[in-house]
Design a protein around this motif. Structure first.
Motif, PDB file in Angstrom:
ATOM      1  N   ASP A  52       0.904  -1.174   0.014  1.00  0.00           N
ATOM      2  CA  ASP A  52      -0.064  -0.047   0.083  1.00  0.00           C
ATOM      3  C   ASP A  52       0.775   1.318  -0.113  1.00  0.00           C
ATOM      4  OD1 ASP A  52      -2.439  -1.480   0.069  1.00  0.00           O
ATOM      5  OD2 ASP A  52      -2.511  -1.563   2.315  1.00  0.00           O
ATOM      6  N   ASP A  53       2.101   1.118  -0.510  1.00  0.00           N
ATOM      7  CA  ASP A  53       3.056   2.351  -0.496  1.00  0.00           C
ATOM      8  C   ASP A  53       3.561   2.520  -1.816  1.00  0.00           C
ATOM      9  OD1 ASP A  53       4.647   4.324   0.195  1.00  0.00           O
ATOM     10  OD2 ASP A  53       5.880   3.394   1.480  1.00  0.00           O
ATOM     11  N   VAL A  54       2.778   2.755  -2.726  1.00  0.00           N
ATOM     12  CA  VAL A  54       3.033   3.231  -4.202  1.00  0.00           C
ATOM     13  C   VAL A  54       2.886   4.769  -4.448  1.00  0.00           C
ATOM     14  CG1 VAL A  54       2.919   2.283  -6.532  1.00  0.00           C
ATOM     15  CG2 VAL A  54       2.544   0.730  -4.788  1.00  0.00           C
ATOM     16  N   ILE A  55       3.818   5.231  -5.189  1.00  0.00           N
ATOM     17  CA  ILE A  55       3.642   6.696  -5.588  1.00  0.00           C
ATOM     18  C   ILE A  55       3.553   6.764  -6.928  1.00  0.00           C
ATOM     19  CG2 ILE A  55       4.925   8.970  -5.371  1.00  0.00           C
ATOM     20  CD1 ILE A  55       4.214   7.865  -2.557  1.00  0.00           C
ATOM     21  N   TYR A  56       2.626   7.618  -7.295  1.00  0.00           N
ATOM     22  CA  TYR A  56       2.480   8.073  -8.635  1.00  0.00           C
ATOM     23  C   TYR A  56       2.895   9.634  -9.048  1.00  0.00           C
ATOM     24  CZ  TYR A  56      -1.129   9.499 -12.531  1.00  0.00           C
ATOM     25  OH  TYR A  56      -1.825   9.917 -13.426  1.00  0.00           O
ATOM     26  N   LYS A  70      -0.636   8.679  -3.791  1.00  0.00           N
ATOM     27  CA  LYS A  70      -0.076   7.442  -3.072  1.00  0.00           C
ATOM     28  C   LYS A  70      -1.189   6.367  -3.430  1.00  0.00           C
ATOM     29  CE  LYS A  70       1.509   5.677   1.358  1.00  0.00           C
ATOM     30  NZ  LYS A  70       1.771   5.776   2.623  1.00  0.00           N
ATOM     31  N   GLY A  71      -0.811   5.322  -3.706  1.00  0.00           N
ATOM     32  CA  GLY A  71      -1.742   4.143  -4.091  1.00  0.00           C
ATOM     33  C   GLY A  71      -1.146   2.848  -3.563  1.00  0.00           C
ATOM     34  N   ARG A  72      -1.633   1.642  -4.088  1.00  0.00           N
ATOM     35  CA  ARG A  72      -1.283   0.333  -3.816  1.00  0.00           C
ATOM     36  C   ARG A  72      -1.217  -0.341  -5.007  1.00  0.00           C
ATOM     37  NH1 ARG A  72      -5.871  -3.146  -3.579  1.00  0.00           N
ATOM     38  NH2 ARG A  72      -7.598  -2.159  -4.524  1.00  0.00           N
ATOM     39  N   ILE A  73      -0.578  -1.709  -4.821  1.00  0.00           N
ATOM     40  CA  ILE A  73      -0.432  -2.761  -6.087  1.00  0.00           C
ATOM     41  C   ILE A  73      -1.880  -3.620  -6.085  1.00  0.00           C
ATOM     42  CG2 ILE A  73       0.545  -5.087  -6.585  1.00  0.00           C
ATOM     43  CD1 ILE A  73       3.299  -3.861  -5.382  1.00  0.00           C
ATOM     44  N   LEU A  74      -2.315  -3.926  -7.361  1.00  0.00           N
ATOM     45  CA  LEU A  74      -3.506  -4.521  -7.446  1.00  0.00           C
ATOM     46  C   LEU A  74      -3.128  -6.036  -7.721  1.00  0.00           C
ATOM     47  CD1 LEU A  74      -5.676  -2.231  -9.688  1.00  0.00           C
ATOM     48  CD2 LEU A  74      -5.957  -2.730  -7.453  1.00  0.00           C
ATOM     49  N   PHE A  87      -4.418   4.392  -7.467  1.00  0.00           N
ATOM     50  CA  PHE A  87      -4.369   5.436  -6.755  1.00  0.00           C
ATOM     51  C   PHE A  87      -5.677   6.285  -6.796  1.00  0.00           C
ATOM     52  CE2 PHE A  87      -0.881   4.234  -9.602  1.00  0.00           C
ATOM     53  CZ  PHE A  87       0.437   4.339  -8.567  1.00  0.00           C
ATOM     54  N   LYS A  88      -5.776   6.771  -5.753  1.00  0.00           N
ATOM     55  CA  LYS A  88      -7.044   7.519  -5.279  1.00  0.00           C
ATOM     56  C   LYS A  88      -6.705   9.019  -5.006  1.00  0.00           C
ATOM     57  CE  LYS A  88      -9.554   3.599  -3.415  1.00  0.00           C
ATOM     58  NZ  LYS A  88     -10.348   3.194  -2.446  1.00  0.00           N
ATOM     59  N   ASN A  89      -7.517   9.916  -5.590  1.00  0.00           N
ATOM     60  CA  ASN A  89      -7.406  11.314  -5.364  1.00  0.00           C
ATOM     61  C   ASN A  89      -8.950  11.736  -5.169  1.00  0.00           C
ATOM     62  OD1 ASN A  89      -6.651  14.032  -5.428  1.00  0.00           O
ATOM     63  ND2 ASN A  89      -6.599  13.961  -7.691  1.00  0.00           N
ATOM     64  N   GLY A  90      -9.389  11.869  -3.754  1.00  0.00           N
ATOM     65  CA  GLY A  90     -10.653  11.937  -3.446  1.00  0.00           C
ATOM     66  C   GLY A  90     -11.572  10.998  -4.143  1.00  0.00           C
ATOM     67  N   ASN A  91     -12.652  11.400  -4.791  1.00  0.00           N
ATOM     68  CA  ASN A  91     -13.489  10.407  -5.654  1.00  0.00           C
ATOM     69  C   ASN A  91     -12.992   9.703  -6.777  1.00  0.00           C
ATOM     70  OD1 ASN A  91     -15.380  10.700  -3.558  1.00  0.00           O
ATOM     71  ND2 ASN A  91     -16.350  12.574  -4.468  1.00  0.00           N
ATOM     72  N   LEU A 116     -14.569   8.169 -11.925  1.00  0.00           N
ATOM     73  CA  LEU A 116     -15.342   8.864 -10.807  1.00  0.00           C
ATOM     74  C   LEU A 116     -16.557   8.282 -10.633  1.00  0.00           C
ATOM     75  CD1 LEU A 116     -15.615  11.635  -9.227  1.00  0.00           C
ATOM     76  CD2 LEU A 116     -16.558  12.762 -11.136  1.00  0.00           C
ATOM     77  N   HIS A 117     -16.935   7.828  -9.425  1.00  0.00           N
ATOM     78  CA  HIS A 117     -17.995   7.304  -9.231  1.00  0.00           C
ATOM     79  C   HIS A 117     -18.339   5.662  -9.903  1.00  0.00           C
ATOM     80  CE1 HIS A 117     -18.792  10.548  -6.235  1.00  0.00           C
ATOM     81  NE2 HIS A 117     -18.764  11.213  -7.566  1.00  0.00           N
ATOM     82  N   ASP A 118     -17.340   5.113  -9.994  1.00  0.00           N
ATOM     83  CA  ASP A 118     -17.217   3.696 -11.005  1.00  0.00           C
ATOM     84  C   ASP A 118     -17.541   3.949 -12.421  1.00  0.00           C
ATOM     85  OD1 ASP A 118     -16.701   2.378  -8.826  1.00  0.00           O
ATOM     86  OD2 ASP A 118     -18.854   2.266  -8.236  1.00  0.00           O
ATOM     87  N   LYS A 119     -17.230   5.081 -13.057  1.00  0.00           N
ATOM     88  CA  LYS A 119     -17.366   5.422 -14.313  1.00  0.00           C
ATOM     89  C   LYS A 119     -16.220   6.225 -14.928  1.00  0.00           C
ATOM     90  CE  LYS A 119     -19.980   8.179 -17.916  1.00  0.00           C
ATOM     91  NZ  LYS A 119     -21.073   9.437 -18.095  1.00  0.00           N
ATOM     92  N   ILE A 120     -15.693   5.457 -16.079  1.00  0.00           N
ATOM     93  CA  ILE A 120     -14.571   5.709 -16.628  1.00  0.00           C
ATOM     94  C   ILE A 120     -14.794   7.328 -17.148  1.00  0.00           C
ATOM     95  CG2 ILE A 120     -12.702   5.368 -18.295  1.00  0.00           C
ATOM     96  CD1 ILE A 120     -13.268   2.285 -17.558  1.00  0.00           C
ATOM     97  N   ILE A 121     -13.992   8.096 -16.900  1.00  0.00           N
ATOM     98  CA  ILE A 121     -14.096   9.487 -17.444  1.00  0.00           C
ATOM     99  C   ILE A 121     -12.919  10.002 -18.254  1.00  0.00           C
ATOM    100  CG2 ILE A 121     -15.693  10.290 -15.796  1.00  0.00           C
ATOM    101  CD1 ILE A 121     -13.049  11.861 -14.427  1.00  0.00           C
ATOM    102  N   ALA A 122     -11.801   9.152 -18.310  1.00  0.00           N
ATOM    103  CA  ALA A 122     -10.630   9.387 -19.190  1.00  0.00           C
ATOM    104  C   ALA A 122      -9.614   8.297 -19.200  1.00  0.00           C
ATOM    105  CB  ALA A 122      -9.706  10.540 -18.446  1.00  0.00           C
ATOM    106  N   THR A 123      -8.975   7.914 -20.320  1.00  0.00           N
ATOM    107  CA  THR A 123      -8.197   6.745 -20.693  1.00  0.00           C
ATOM    108  C   THR A 123      -6.964   7.387 -21.220  1.00  0.00           C
ATOM    109  OG1 THR A 123      -9.073   6.215 -22.706  1.00  0.00           O
ATOM    110  CG2 THR A 123     -10.068   5.265 -20.778  1.00  0.00           C
ATOM    111  N   ASP A 124      -5.867   6.492 -21.084  1.00  0.00           N
ATOM    112  CA  ASP A 124      -4.831   6.645 -21.959  1.00  0.00           C
ATOM    113  C   ASP A 124      -4.035   5.326 -21.909  1.00  0.00           C
ATOM    114  OD1 ASP A 124      -2.559   7.838 -23.517  1.00  0.00           O
ATOM    115  OD2 ASP A 124      -1.795   8.993 -21.437  1.00  0.00           O
TER     116      ASP A 124
END
Length: 129
Positions: A52-56, A70-74, A87-91, A116-124
């Motif tokens: 749970d100590d992964v940096i983006y 800050k995030g985690r390995i899946l 990685f989470k940033n608010g919602n 955002l709220h289980d809907k993909i809003i951007a991809t790359d």
């Protein structure tokens, strides 16, 4: 006269600096996408799958906007196989995963999805180095 030449040289140099695209640093980013470059740093012991100590550290190539998360390995819940990073940033949730497409090596094509709220809003899509 010398001051005028110095001012002109400084002006030309500054234009050249701003003309370059936005970059994280001089080396290659870990993820080099079409729209984003991202450095991923895993701060856990090698082989540790419950990390749970992964940096983006990311940068938007178009705007130069930076994001530090800050995030985690899946991992797969049952087999504990590596699946990517979250990685989470608010919602907002930023997920980096290897592309599940045909015969993809884990170190090659990856996808970034922003939800955002289980809907993909951007991809790359890009290369993971």
């Amino acid at each position: 006269m010398k001051i005028s030449i110095l001012i002109v040289v400084a002006f030309i140099f500054s234009i050249n600096c701003f003309a370059n695209t936005y970059r994280l640093h001089s080396g290659l980013p870990d993820f080099e996408g079409q729209h984003f470059d991202i450095d991923v740093k895993v701060n856990c012991s090698e082989g540790e799958m419950e990390c749970d100590d992964v940096i983006y550290d990311g940068i938007n190539k178009k705007t130069g906007a930076r994001l530090h998360l800050k995030g985690r390995i899946l991992t797969n819940y049952y087999s504990h196989d590596f699946r990517g990073f979250e990685f989470k940033n608010g919602n907002y949730i930023y997920t980096l995963r290897p592309d599940s497409g045909a015969s993809n090596d884990v170190s090659q094509i990856w996808n970034l999805n922003v939800s955002l709220h289980d809907k993909i809003i951007a991809t790359d899509q890009g290369i993971m180095h």
